[in-house]
Design a protein around this motif. Sequence first.
Motif, PDB file in Angstrom:
ATOM      1  N   ASN A 124       0.832  -1.210   0.000  1.00 21.71           N
ATOM      2  CA  ASN A 124       0.000   0.000   0.000  1.00 21.71           C
ATOM      3  C   ASN A 124       0.865   1.259   0.000  1.00 21.71           C
ATOM      4  O   ASN A 124       0.405   2.337  -0.396  1.00 21.71           O
ATOM      5  CB  ASN A 124      -0.955   0.009   1.207  1.00 21.71           C
ATOM      6  CG  ASN A 124      -2.143  -0.924   0.981  1.00 21.71           C
ATOM      7  OD1 ASN A 124      -2.544  -1.156  -0.155  1.00 21.71           O
ATOM      8  ND2 ASN A 124      -2.696  -1.451   2.066  1.00 21.71           N
ATOM      9  N   TRP A 175      -4.428  -6.779  -4.959  1.00 24.22           N
ATOM     10  CA  TRP A 175      -4.336  -7.624  -3.747  1.00 24.22           C
ATOM     11  C   TRP A 175      -3.304  -8.730  -3.921  1.00 24.22           C
ATOM     12  O   TRP A 175      -3.010  -9.485  -3.011  1.00 24.22           O
ATOM     13  CB  TRP A 175      -5.722  -8.174  -3.370  1.00 24.22           C
ATOM     14  CG  TRP A 175      -5.920  -8.172  -1.895  1.00 24.22           C
ATOM     15  CD1 TRP A 175      -6.179  -9.262  -1.090  1.00 24.22           C
ATOM     16  CD2 TRP A 175      -5.826  -7.045  -1.013  1.00 24.22           C
ATOM     17  NE1 TRP A 175      -6.254  -8.860   0.221  1.00 24.22           N
ATOM     18  CE2 TRP A 175      -6.042  -7.514   0.297  1.00 24.22           C
ATOM     19  CE3 TRP A 175      -5.567  -5.684  -1.214  1.00 24.22           C
ATOM     20  CZ2 TRP A 175      -6.007  -6.665   1.407  1.00 24.22           C
ATOM     21  CZ3 TRP A 175      -5.539  -4.848  -0.111  1.00 24.22           C
ATOM     22  CH2 TRP A 175      -5.756  -5.342   1.173  1.00 24.22           C
ATOM     23  N   THR A 178      -0.526  -3.498  -8.534  1.00 26.75           N
ATOM     24  CA  THR A 178      -0.248  -2.342  -7.663  1.00 26.75           C
ATOM     25  C   THR A 178       0.099  -1.128  -8.520  1.00 26.75           C
ATOM     26  O   THR A 178      -0.346  -0.010  -8.257  1.00 26.75           O
ATOM     27  CB  THR A 178       0.949  -2.670  -6.724  1.00 26.75           C
ATOM     28  OG1 THR A 178       0.814  -4.012  -6.259  1.00 26.75           O
ATOM     29  CG2 THR A 178       1.011  -1.707  -5.553  1.00 26.75           C
ATOM     30  N   ARG A 232      -5.425   0.500   3.402  1.00 25.91           N
ATOM     31  CA  ARG A 232      -5.356   1.104   2.061  1.00 25.91           C
ATOM     32  C   ARG A 232      -6.238   2.352   1.972  1.00 25.91           C
ATOM     33  O   ARG A 232      -5.820   3.369   1.423  1.00 25.91           O
ATOM     34  CB  ARG A 232      -5.775   0.094   0.986  1.00 25.91           C
ATOM     35  CG  ARG A 232      -5.864   0.753  -0.393  1.00 25.91           C
ATOM     36  CD  ARG A 232      -6.091  -0.227  -1.502  1.00 25.91           C
ATOM     37  NE  ARG A 232      -4.935  -1.102  -1.683  1.00 25.91           N
ATOM     38  CZ  ARG A 232      -4.938  -2.184  -2.453  1.00 25.91           C
ATOM     39  NH1 ARG A 232      -6.030  -2.526  -3.114  1.00 25.91           N
ATOM     40  NH2 ARG A 232      -3.856  -2.928  -2.567  1.00 25.91           N
TER      41      ARG A 232
END
Length: 424
Positions: A88, A166, A172, A206
Amino acid sequence: MKMNTTLTEGEVMKAAYTRRDFFKTVGVGSLSVATPAFSASTKPHIVVVGGGFSGATCAKYLKLWGGSSIEVTVIEPNSSYVSPVLSNLVLNGQRTISALTFDYASHASNYQVTMLHQSVMHIDKTGKMLTLGNGQQVSYDKLVLAPGIDFVTPNPYDFDKVPHAWIAGEQTTILKRKLDSMVDGDTFVMTVPAAPYRCPPGPYERACVVADYLKNTKGFTNSSIIVLDANSTFTVEAATFGAKFNSYGIDYRTDCVVTHVDDATSTVRFRQNGSTDSISATVLNVIPNQKAAKLIFDAGLNDGNWAPVNLLSYESTLTRDIFIIGDSHASGQPKAGHIGNGEAKICADAILRQLSNIALYPSPKTNSACYSPVSSTEASWLAAVFKYEGGQMVLAKVDSGAPSARNYQNMFNWSGNLFDDTFS
Ligand SMILES: Cc1cc2nc3c(=O)[nH]c(=O)nc-3n(C[C@H](O)[C@H](O)[C@H](O)COP(=O)(O)OP(=O)(O)OC[C@H]3O[C@@H](n4cnc5c(N)ncnc54)[C@H](O)[C@@H]3O)c2cc1C
């Protein structure tokens, strides 16, 4: 607070149960051969599928404790692993993907683990044979499956357009790119999957990181951040995340069951308390419900969404000589990298004991820690200890720490230990 990543009973077992015990029983370096099938000329071959936190740890500790008396092969399609832990922080620019990427050089050179960068396509449980993506066949005496998670979506849609982020890496990066393209007034919507799912605090963490990034780094004053939670409240750290959500002005809605995702319009439809609603977002981050990885289902090793195991060894209760560790297995323990690292050591020890005809260790413990960044300077933490009791891993102790700058720094000590213990 310095978190230790090696607090499992594996440490205790290691003291009580040495490599010499194993050699004595299998006959390597001794005069008697108690188990001829596993003599020096036919070393037991243990194959580990998946090189994430649980698989990479298991392979390393099998060789650390089993030494040259066993052969260990890891089968993992990727030549390096991107850690979801801390991912994150890629979203707000505090970490890069490359800083969270680990290779398997130590496994090959320090521990003599054979690495095969392939996917396992089929498991012949009777013949104890794996078929890989390139058609190669690999036989095993003991098989450890650590393939992680798969997603349960309400309808098929394109993850590149509606990323989950995830599983860390490309996903990401896609979400980061979408966040960076937002302008003030745009809407960010994310969903929290129904428990159990990978990393219980992760979705709330997040939401906080993104809210902090949009408001305090990008300086937005008119953007909305909406969190649709499938659960009826925060699944963990309710006081911490409740306070942070309030301070960021996050619109938090509970009991929201996602019923449809439209990737063309970035719209999520959901059911809440009997009514149906939908929201269109500038950036939509659906974290779908989860189940064990596809390989577990293909091999018929699941019962419902997860794989049942004997928690003294992580051996499947459905098939002998197959062990399932990490996020794919069913237990009351959180689905997390730290505890997967501990489960891997219990599993490695159990396999070596089985090969040596030594009873399984009867009272294993595991522990878990999740640090949650809630901004670019503060993190909270949640730690839990589980002990084996009556066939289950039951919660023995839980502790947590409120968001602080000190915990933010400790987060990097803790994660550094976990990364080292798994990949170095
Ligand atoms: C945002 C976020 C934050 C997190 N923070 C924390 C935290 O603070 N603390 C914590 O403990 N955990 C945290 N986690 C959770 C943690 O990352 C996961 O629980 C952990 O990665 C699970 O490890 P695993 O080994 O079971 O699976 P994975 O890490 O997913 O590894 C599975 C591996 O299996 C391979 N594989 C799959 N199928 C096959 C096949 N057929 N053949 C060969 N290989 C295959 C995959 O390529 C993959 O490398 C976080 C997760 C997220 C998303």
